[in-house]
Design a protein around this motif. Structure first.
Motif, PDB file in Angstrom:
ATOM      1  N   ALA A  34       0.768  -1.352  -0.026  1.00 45.88           N
ATOM      2  CA  ALA A  34       0.016   0.125   0.172  1.00 45.88           C
ATOM      3  C   ALA A  34       1.014   1.346   0.080  1.00 45.88           C
ATOM      4  N   ILE A  35       1.918   1.056   0.902  1.00 51.34           N
ATOM      5  CA  ILE A  35       2.776   2.391   1.018  1.00 51.34           C
ATOM      6  C   ILE A  35       3.271   2.630  -0.471  1.00 51.34           C
ATOM      7  N   ALA A  36       3.982   1.729  -1.092  1.00 48.77           N
ATOM      8  CA  ALA A  36       4.832   1.773  -2.380  1.00 48.77           C
ATOM      9  C   ALA A  36       3.695   2.309  -3.388  1.00 48.77           C
ATOM     10  N   CYS A  37       2.584   1.691  -3.375  1.00 48.77           N
ATOM     11  CA  CYS A  37       1.454   2.302  -4.567  1.00 48.77           C
ATOM     12  C   CYS A  37       1.483   3.555  -4.367  1.00 48.77           C
ATOM     13  N   ILE A  38       0.988   4.154  -3.040  1.00 50.13           N
ATOM     14  CA  ILE A  38       0.751   5.604  -2.669  1.00 50.13           C
ATOM     15  C   ILE A  38       1.944   6.526  -3.322  1.00 50.13           C
ATOM     16  N   ALA A  39       3.061   6.037  -2.975  1.00 53.16           N
ATOM     17  CA  ALA A  39       4.360   6.854  -3.017  1.00 53.16           C
ATOM     18  C   ALA A  39       4.449   6.987  -4.787  1.00 53.16           C
ATOM     19  N   ALA A  40       4.257   6.065  -5.437  1.00 56.66           N
ATOM     20  CA  ALA A  40       4.321   5.967  -6.710  1.00 56.66           C
ATOM     21  C   ALA A  40       3.185   6.683  -7.609  1.00 56.66           C
ATOM     22  N   PHE A  43       4.341  10.408  -6.925  1.00 58.41           N
ATOM     23  CA  PHE A  43       5.449  10.687  -8.008  1.00 58.41           C
ATOM     24  C   PHE A  43       4.985  10.966  -9.450  1.00 58.41           C
ATOM     25  N   TYR A  44       3.970  10.261 -10.032  1.00 62.50           N
ATOM     26  CA  TYR A  44       3.667  10.223 -11.346  1.00 62.50           C
ATOM     27  C   TYR A  44       2.701  11.258 -11.400  1.00 62.50           C
ATOM     28  N   ALA A  51       6.015  11.961  -2.407  1.00 66.22           N
ATOM     29  CA  ALA A  51       6.247  10.488  -2.625  1.00 66.22           C
ATOM     30  C   ALA A  51       7.533   9.958  -1.643  1.00 66.22           C
ATOM     31  N   LEU A  52       8.424  10.962  -1.507  1.00 64.44           N
ATOM     32  CA  LEU A  52       9.527  10.904  -0.790  1.00 64.44           C
ATOM     33  C   LEU A  52       9.394  10.556   0.715  1.00 64.44           C
ATOM     34  N   ARG A  53       8.163  11.100   1.291  1.00 64.57           N
ATOM     35  CA  ARG A  53       7.778  10.719   2.492  1.00 64.57           C
ATOM     36  C   ARG A  53       7.578   9.421   2.795  1.00 64.57           C
ATOM     37  N   TYR A  54       6.681   8.878   1.707  1.00 65.76           N
ATOM     38  CA  TYR A  54       6.284   7.408   1.701  1.00 65.76           C
ATOM     39  C   TYR A  54       7.433   6.482   1.542  1.00 65.76           C
ATOM     40  N   TYR A  55       8.342   6.728   0.514  1.00 72.26           N
ATOM     41  CA  TYR A  55       9.353   5.949   0.441  1.00 72.26           C
ATOM     42  C   TYR A  55      10.269   5.862   1.786  1.00 72.26           C
ATOM     43  N   ARG A  56      10.458   7.066   2.318  1.00 70.68           N
ATOM     44  CA  ARG A  56      11.379   6.806   3.530  1.00 70.68           C
ATOM     45  C   ARG A  56      10.700   6.261   4.590  1.00 70.68           C
ATOM     46  N   ASN A  71      13.955   4.730  -6.369  1.00 72.21           N
ATOM     47  CA  ASN A  71      12.819   5.371  -6.155  1.00 72.21           C
ATOM     48  C   ASN A  71      13.070   6.578  -5.428  1.00 72.21           C
ATOM     49  N   LEU A  72      13.870   6.512  -4.555  1.00 73.54           N
ATOM     50  CA  LEU A  72      14.298   7.470  -3.402  1.00 73.54           C
ATOM     51  C   LEU A  72      15.187   8.533  -4.299  1.00 73.54           C
ATOM     52  N   ALA A  73      16.146   8.014  -5.045  1.00 69.73           N
ATOM     53  CA  ALA A  73      17.035   8.944  -5.868  1.00 69.73           C
ATOM     54  C   ALA A  73      16.177   9.894  -6.678  1.00 69.73           C
ATOM     55  N   LEU A  74      15.217   9.227  -7.508  1.00 69.10           N
ATOM     56  CA  LEU A  74      14.543  10.016  -8.336  1.00 69.10           C
ATOM     57  C   LEU A  74      13.847  10.994  -7.566  1.00 69.10           C
ATOM     58  N   CYS A  75      13.108  10.661  -6.470  1.00 66.01           N
ATOM     59  CA  CYS A  75      12.324  11.783  -5.961  1.00 66.01           C
ATOM     60  C   CYS A  75      13.293  12.789  -5.261  1.00 66.01           C
TER      61      CYS A  75
END
Length: 220
Positions: A34-40, A43-44, A51-56, A71-75
């Motif tokens: 769920a977290i990864a999907c919301i982050a993506a 981002f898009y 998105a960065l908050r969710y990936y962190r 993904n963190l790098a892109l954000c």
């Protein structure tokens, strides 16, 4: 709720998928999917800071793999945190598997192209192809670079390779169409932009190119 979210995600209705994934987090705040999907999703939708908050959060939960650092790098990059982006890409490379390595190099090359460093971009994209010789996105971006240098035959060869490997990759079709327009090959330009719009009907640049070509045909 997870199954419902997956169904909507599969139907490409990401707004509803995210709604259900957020409901999932209300019951289980550490659901990785769920977290990864919301982050993506953020981002898009041009919200890299969110998105960065969710990936962190995933990082804090102990998730540690190449995809997450990529993904963190892109954000970080799109949030103007360039030093952090470099560190995350380095970590992504160190954790990369044979499967994920091409995508990491591709993303580094894509960002290098975005900041105008064609030499670095070319090196990274070629490293992506060393890792996976069928990486269509890398062929497409190498074609873009060669096109800006005026090497049109080489650019076309890269675009053709990309579209053959990934017919769904609208960028490769669009770039072939744009190149054909520049060289006066209107018939091929028309054919390729149609393929681009079949793959991505809402692509604005393809719509503009299609209209330009139609206008040129009517004046002939």
């Amino acid at each position: 709720m997870v199954h419902t979210a997956r169904i909507y995600e599969g139907l490409n209705d990401l707004d509803l998928a995210v709604k259900y994934y957020k409901d999932v987090l209300n019951y289980e705040a550490i659901d990785v999917e769920a977290i990864a999907c919301i982050a993506a999703h953020h981002f898009y939708n041009d919200q890299p800071e969110v998105a960065l908050r969710y990936y962190r959060r995933l990082l804090q939960m102990g998730v540690c793999n190449s995809e997450l650092y990529n993904n963190l790098a892109l954000c970080c990059f799109y949030s103007q945190q360039h030093d952090m982006a470099v560190m995350c890409f380095e970590r992504a490379l160190s954790l990369a598997t044979d499967e994920t390595l091409p995508d990491v190099w591709y993303n580094i090359g894509h960002l290098a192209l975005g900041i105008g460093d064609k030499s670095l971009a070319t090196q990274c994209l070629r490293l992506a192809l060393v890792a996976n010789n069928d990486h269509a996105e890398s062929y497409n971006n190498l074609g873009v670079i060669e096109g800006t240098k005026g090497n049109l035959d080489q650019a076309k060869a890269f675009f053709v390779a990309a579209s053959n490997l990934a017919p769904h990759l609208f960028e490769a079709h669009f770039n072939q169409g744009l190149l054909a327009e520049k060289t006066g090959d209107l018939q091929n330009a028309y054919f390729m932009v149609q393929k681009s719009l079949e793959a991505y009907p809402d692509h604005i640049d393809s719509k503009d190119l299609f209209q330009r070509i139609k206008n040129l045909f009517t004046t002939l």
